[in-house]
Design a protein around this motif. Structure first.
Motif, mmCIF file in Angstrom:
data_model
loop_
_atom_site.group_PDB
_atom_site.id
_atom_site.type_symbol
_atom_site.label_atom_id
_atom_site.label_comp_id
_atom_site.label_asym_id
_atom_site.label_seq_id
_atom_site.Cartn_x
_atom_site.Cartn_y
_atom_site.Cartn_z
ATOM 1 N N SER A 1 -33.643 46.967 86.745
ATOM 2 C CA SER A 1 -33.345 47.918 85.657
ATOM 3 C C SER A 1 -34.386 47.813 84.549
ATOM 4 O O SER A 1 -34.888 48.827 84.052
ATOM 5 C CB SER A 1 -31.953 47.663 85.074
ATOM 6 N N CYS B 1 -37.647 49.275 85.834
ATOM 7 C CA CYS B 1 -37.596 50.752 85.880
ATOM 8 C C CYS B 1 -37.795 51.342 84.490
ATOM 9 O O CYS B 1 -38.511 52.341 84.322
ATOM 10 C CB CYS B 1 -36.256 51.229 86.450
ATOM 11 N N SER C 1 -31.169 52.896 88.486
ATOM 12 C CA SER C 1 -32.058 51.854 89.003
ATOM 13 C C SER C 1 -31.506 51.282 90.320
ATOM 14 O O SER C 1 -32.265 50.888 91.196
ATOM 15 C CB SER C 1 -32.311 50.761 87.965
#
Length: 403
Positions: free
Chosen positions: A254, A257, A282
């Motif tokens: 996450s 991303c 994500s």
């Protein structure tokens, strides 16, 4: 030919979906592996919703000579991931109470406290190694405390778990080679160390019960009978493993991303209601466990292809999460994608029991990271390192600057 992020980060060459490609066939037999690959979203969803046809018990198709020293029956007893109904449902019920929305929500203050504690302990100013500093310890401490094993033993777990997933080879049911034998042996050694360790704690609970999940498993009954020691140990093993590996990858992925898509990083920092959908996207974009396995109980048609009985199917949920028939612009990271029916947590009766906990850990940790650090940026010349196992997509090292 453009270089994709997947190439830059050195992600496993077999993960074509991370390179903007759709599969040539949604269902195909991989002769060199002796198993089938399924890549399509509707096809995988259908399989996951039909446990009577597609069994989770993969041990029955593993050739004996592949794991000559392993007692597969003992290893799979009580392993929730390998069980089919009706036993699966009964076993799952034993722990479902530990993961209800109410119980999970009550863990929020503890998750926040651990997150702050871990970040307070970081000694290098302006820098984080996200996995080592937070994404690994946080979920492993949470699940260890729930089970009732010492969280301070987490360095031991890490060594054993790394051993289980360090092979970069795709397992083959038909090919005999030393490299694969060695990888299986190492993986089984890691697994044995972990189950031996848990066995000691299980034996302790039989003598001295405590207020923890391990005691609940020791005292639990299915059809009027207590679980065997093996079942309790394997059950605890799955909870410990599944309870942290995925969340470690979820959190690392996450953050990565958002660093790679800075406009979303800015938007999520400004509007925290975007944090949960950013985590969901994500999970779709970089799916921690890329594949799950099933076996056919009878001849069956999958996506227009006839698959005989007693075949092993690898369901590539990570590829399904980029199926252009289901997701518009699947190669684009869009947290506001709605709906987002990703399969990262599975579907049907085996839907991840810990999903609410993983989502909560991700949300709490990401919000605290945003609160504490004005920026989280990857460092030029120090790229993230990913898991080498072809069935996983997750950072294992993520050096960041925080200023």
């Amino acid at each position: 030919m453009t270089t994709t992020l997947a190439d830059t980060w050195g992600l496993h060459a077999s993960q074509f979906w991370l390179r903007g490609k759709q599969p040539e066939n949604r269902v195909e037999f991989a002769a060199e592996l002796g198993m089938w690959n399924v890549y399509g979203h509707p096809e995988i969803e259908e399989i996951l919703r039909d446990p009577a046809t597609f069994s989770s018990d993969t041990t029955r198709l593993v050739p004996k000579e592949m794991m000559p020293d392993a007692d597969l029956e003992a290893m799979s007893a009580g392993n929730l991931l390998q069980l089919d109904p009706p036993l699966h449902n009964k076993m799952r019920k034993l722990v479902s109470r530990a993961f209800t929305p109410k119980v999970v929500a009550d863990l929020e203050p503890r998750i926040a406290a651990i997150t702050h504690e871990m970040l307070d302990a970081v000694t290098t100013p302006g820098r984080l190694e996200l996995v080592e500093d937070l994404a690994y310890p946080l979920p492993v401490i949470v699940i260890a405390e729930l089970l009732g094993v010492p969280a301070s033993d987490r360095h031991l777990f890490k060594g054993w778990v790394d051993k289980m997933f360090e092979s970069s080879e795709q397992l083959s049911l038909v090919k005999k080679d030393e490299k694969q034998d060695e990888a299986i042996k190492k993986s089984l050694e890691g697994q044995k160390s972990l189950t031996d360790y848990l066995g000691v704690h299980v034996d302790e609970r039989r003598k001295q019960p405590r207020e923890d999940l391990l005691t609940k498993l020791v005292e639990a009954e299915v059809d009027g009978e207590r679980l065997s020691r093996n079942e309790v140990v394997n059950f605890a093993n799955i909870l410990l493993l599944a309870g942290h590996i995925t969340t470690t990858m979820l959190l690392g992925n996450s953050v990565l991303c958002l660093d790679t898509h800075r406009e979303w990083d800015e938007r999520a920092r400004a509007d925290r209601s975007l944090v949960p959908p950013a985590i969901e996207e994500s999970l779709r974009f970089l799916t921690p466990f890329a594949a799950v396995a099933r076996t056919t109980m009878r001849e069956v048609e999958v996506g227009g292809v006839t698959v005989p009985a007693d075949q092993l199917l690898m369901l590539w949920v990570a590829a399904a999460n980029r199926d252009e028939r289901v997701f518009t612009d699947p190669g684009t990271f869009t947290p506001l994608r709605d709906p987002n029916p990703h399969l990262a947590f599975g579907r049907g009766i085996h839907f991840c029991i810990g999903a609410p906990l993983a989502r909560l850990e991700g949300r709490v940790a990401l919000n605290i990271l945003f609160d504490r650090y004005p920026a989280l940026r990857t460092i030029p010349g120090e790229p993230p390192k990913f898991q080498v196992n072809p069935n996983m997509t997750g950072v294992r090292e993520l050096p960041l600057t925080t200023a």
